[in-house]
Design a protein around this motif. Structure first.
Motif, PDB file in Angstrom:
ATOM      1  N   ASP A  41       1.150  -0.197  -0.162  1.00  0.00           N
ATOM      2  CA  ASP A  41      -0.355   0.354   0.128  1.00  0.00           C
ATOM      3  C   ASP A  41       0.684   1.157   0.247  1.00  0.00           C
ATOM      4  O   ASP A  41       1.372   2.081   1.403  1.00  0.00           O
ATOM      5  CB  ASP A  41      -1.240   0.481   1.713  1.00  0.00           C
ATOM      6  CG  ASP A  41      -2.123   1.058   1.341  1.00  0.00           C
ATOM      7  OD1 ASP A  41      -1.904   1.880   0.480  1.00  0.00           O
ATOM      8  OD2 ASP A  41      -2.758   1.258   2.281  1.00  0.00           O
ATOM      9  N   SER A  92      -2.079   6.105  -4.507  1.00  0.00           N
ATOM     10  CA  SER A  92      -3.204   7.026  -4.843  1.00  0.00           C
ATOM     11  C   SER A  92      -2.479   8.639  -6.171  1.00  0.00           C
ATOM     12  O   SER A  92      -1.798   8.995  -6.435  1.00  0.00           O
ATOM     13  CB  SER A  92      -3.389   8.074  -4.169  1.00  0.00           C
ATOM     14  OG  SER A  92      -3.862   9.017  -3.415  1.00  0.00           O
ATOM     15  N   LYS A 130      -3.141  12.231  -4.432  1.00  0.00           N
ATOM     16  CA  LYS A 130      -2.138  12.616  -2.868  1.00  0.00           C
ATOM     17  C   LYS A 130      -1.353  13.018  -4.139  1.00  0.00           C
ATOM     18  O   LYS A 130      -1.141  14.010  -4.896  1.00  0.00           O
ATOM     19  CB  LYS A 130      -1.939  11.414  -2.456  1.00  0.00           C
ATOM     20  CG  LYS A 130      -3.027  11.054  -1.440  1.00  0.00           C
ATOM     21  CD  LYS A 130      -2.899   9.529  -0.792  1.00  0.00           C
ATOM     22  CE  LYS A 130      -4.297   9.716   0.466  1.00  0.00           C
ATOM     23  NZ  LYS A 130      -3.464   8.628   0.868  1.00  0.00           N
TER      24      LYS A 130
HETATM   25  C1  LIG Z   1      -4.815   7.805   1.382  1.00  0.00           C
HETATM   26  C2  LIG Z   1      -4.823   5.740   1.341  1.00  0.00           C
HETATM   27  C3  LIG Z   1      -5.416   5.238   0.624  1.00  0.00           C
HETATM   28  C4  LIG Z   1      -6.076   5.514  -0.320  1.00  0.00           C
HETATM   29  O1  LIG Z   1      -6.413   6.190  -1.432  1.00  0.00           O
HETATM   30  P1  LIG Z   1      -7.563   6.935  -2.296  1.00  0.00           P
HETATM   31  O2  LIG Z   1      -6.719   6.709  -3.314  1.00  0.00           O
HETATM   32  O3  LIG Z   1      -8.107   8.110  -1.646  1.00  0.00           O
HETATM   33  O4  LIG Z   1      -8.675   5.405  -2.514  1.00  0.00           O
HETATM   34  C5  LIG Z   1      -5.051   4.106   0.992  1.00  0.00           C
HETATM   35  N1  LIG Z   1      -4.272   3.436   2.185  1.00  0.00           N
HETATM   36  C6  LIG Z   1      -3.355   4.885   2.947  1.00  0.00           C
HETATM   37  C7  LIG Z   1      -2.356   4.501   3.702  1.00  0.00           C
HETATM   38  C8  LIG Z   1      -3.757   5.646   2.660  1.00  0.00           C
HETATM   39  O5  LIG Z   1      -3.432   6.662   2.963  1.00  0.00           O
END
Ligand SMILES: *Cc1c(COP(=O)(O)O)cnc(C)c1O
Length: 358
Positions: free
Chosen positions: A180, A205, A208
């Motif tokens: 992740d 993401s 972000k």
């Molecule tokens: C923000 C985040 C996500 C999800 O990201 P999205 O693009 O908003 O779906 C998943 N895991 C972690 C650790 C995050 O901080």
């Protein structure tokens, strides 16, 4: 009337950063322009996906990419891929898991609210280790044919298994590792380091650090694993003959949607994310500069007011931070949060990308 002018809909100042619940960050004009241009004429989405994946993997210098509706969707997709590994009958039954592989292993210190995306795909999470430690033997011991993948979250503190250690153990059992990377990519060299350390599938993401559309993301990884993604998100409303050979021809039920179809992406996400990554790569640090200038001003002003301020760096998030120590609640400015009122000494940290961190 502009929807944002609806009575009762309050404007806010976002001091957090790319938070979904605050609507994410504004898009650059060139990203909007690209999104608008994506509607010049219709295209087949599977072909546009393939083109976007090829462009993004060349830009990011990684083997393969698939555009998703966010990192959470990429985690869901990675899990469905690991659970089924291309077995059409198994894909067809998700989220009911019919194969032997049914669990995703995770270090306890890596747990996170986004684990929901993994469970939603049909997997059961199996924790190993303790809140601040895990041991190689604890991972070894649980890896058997019931394990679909190991989920790894970078940036957690403790005496934990590294990605390289995790991948070496998992791969010795033929089990893939999902990372992740939502909070940790960009920088892009991290993505390549995750791959070098043995990650098979990485969730990133788009909304972000890349500043792409808020509902966009990437499933990155090795070509073998990422190539399985398309069929999981297939939209089968149309006749099979209009579909590419990626569609299983021996599907046990009439053609139907893939298990990740509810997390679809449109032309706007596909084209917008490519444009955002291209923009990011032209000048990777540029978006941080206004925030860093604000930190400089805050450091100067607060220091001049007699507060102990200290410049730090959050290595996990790759952002500069300012720690502000407030001595004596009676004389120093007090954070307005009621819980903090009677604390005699308190420090808080501020970073340009993530606002108030602690
Ligand atoms: C923000 C985040 C996500 C999800 O990201 P999205 O693009 O908003 O779906 C998943 N895991 C972690 C650790 C995050 O901080």
């Amino acid at each position: 009337m502009d929807l944002l002018d609806t009575p009762g809909l309050r404007p806010i100042v976002n001091g957090v950063g790319p938070a979904t619940r605050l609507g994410g960050l504004p898009l650059a004009d060139e990203v909007w322009d690209a999104m608008r241009a994506a509607f010049r004429h219709p295209v087949r989405l599977d072909e546009l996906q393939a083109a976007a994946g090829a462009r993004l993997s060349a830009l990011l210098e990684i083997p393969a990419c698939y555009v998703t509706s966010g990192a959470a969707a990429a985690l869901h997709l990675a899990t469905t891929i690991a659970l089924t590994q291309g077995d059409e009958a198994a894909i067809d039954r998700l989220p009911v898991v019919v194969g032997a592989r049914s669990t995703v292993v995770i270090q306890k210190a890596h747990r996170d609210p986004y684990d929901r995306a993994v469970e939603q795909a049909g997997a059961r999470l199996l924790e190993i280790g303790y809140p601040a430690s895990s041991h190689p033997g604890e991972l070894e011991r649980v890896l058997d044919e019931s394990v679909a993948a190991v989920l790894f979250r970078p940036g957690r503190s403790g005496d934990l298994l590294s990605l390289a250690e995790t991948a070496a153990i998992a791969h010795a059992h033929g089990i893939p590792v999902i990372v992740d990377g939502a909070l940790h990519v960009p920088p892009v060299d991290r993505l390549r380091r995750f791959l070098a350390d043995g990650a098979d599938l990485i969730a990133v993401s788009g909304g972000k650090g890349f500043r792409g559309p808020q509902a966009s993301g990437l499933l990155c990884g090795t070509a073998d694993w990422v190539s399985l993604a398309g069929v999981h998100q297939q939209d089968m409303d149309e006749r099979p003959t209009t579909w590419s050979p990626a569609v299983p021809r021996t599907s046990p039920t009439p053609p139907r949607h893939g298990p990740s179809r509810p997390m679809k992406v449109g032309r706007e996400q596909l084209v917008g994310l490519v444009a955002a990554v291209e923009r990011y790569l032209r000048d990777p640090g540029a978006d941080e500069l206004p925030g860093i200038a604000e930190l400089d001003r805050a450091e100067e002003t607060l220091g001049a007011a007699g507060l102990a301020v200290e410049r730090l760096r959050d290595d996990a998030l790759d952002v500069p931070m300012l720690r502000i120590r407030v001595e004596g609640a009676a004389t120093a400015p007090t954070p307005s949060h009621a819980r903090w009122r009677h604390v005699p000494s308190r420090s808080c940290s501020v970073s340009p990308r993530h606002g108030m961190a602690s």
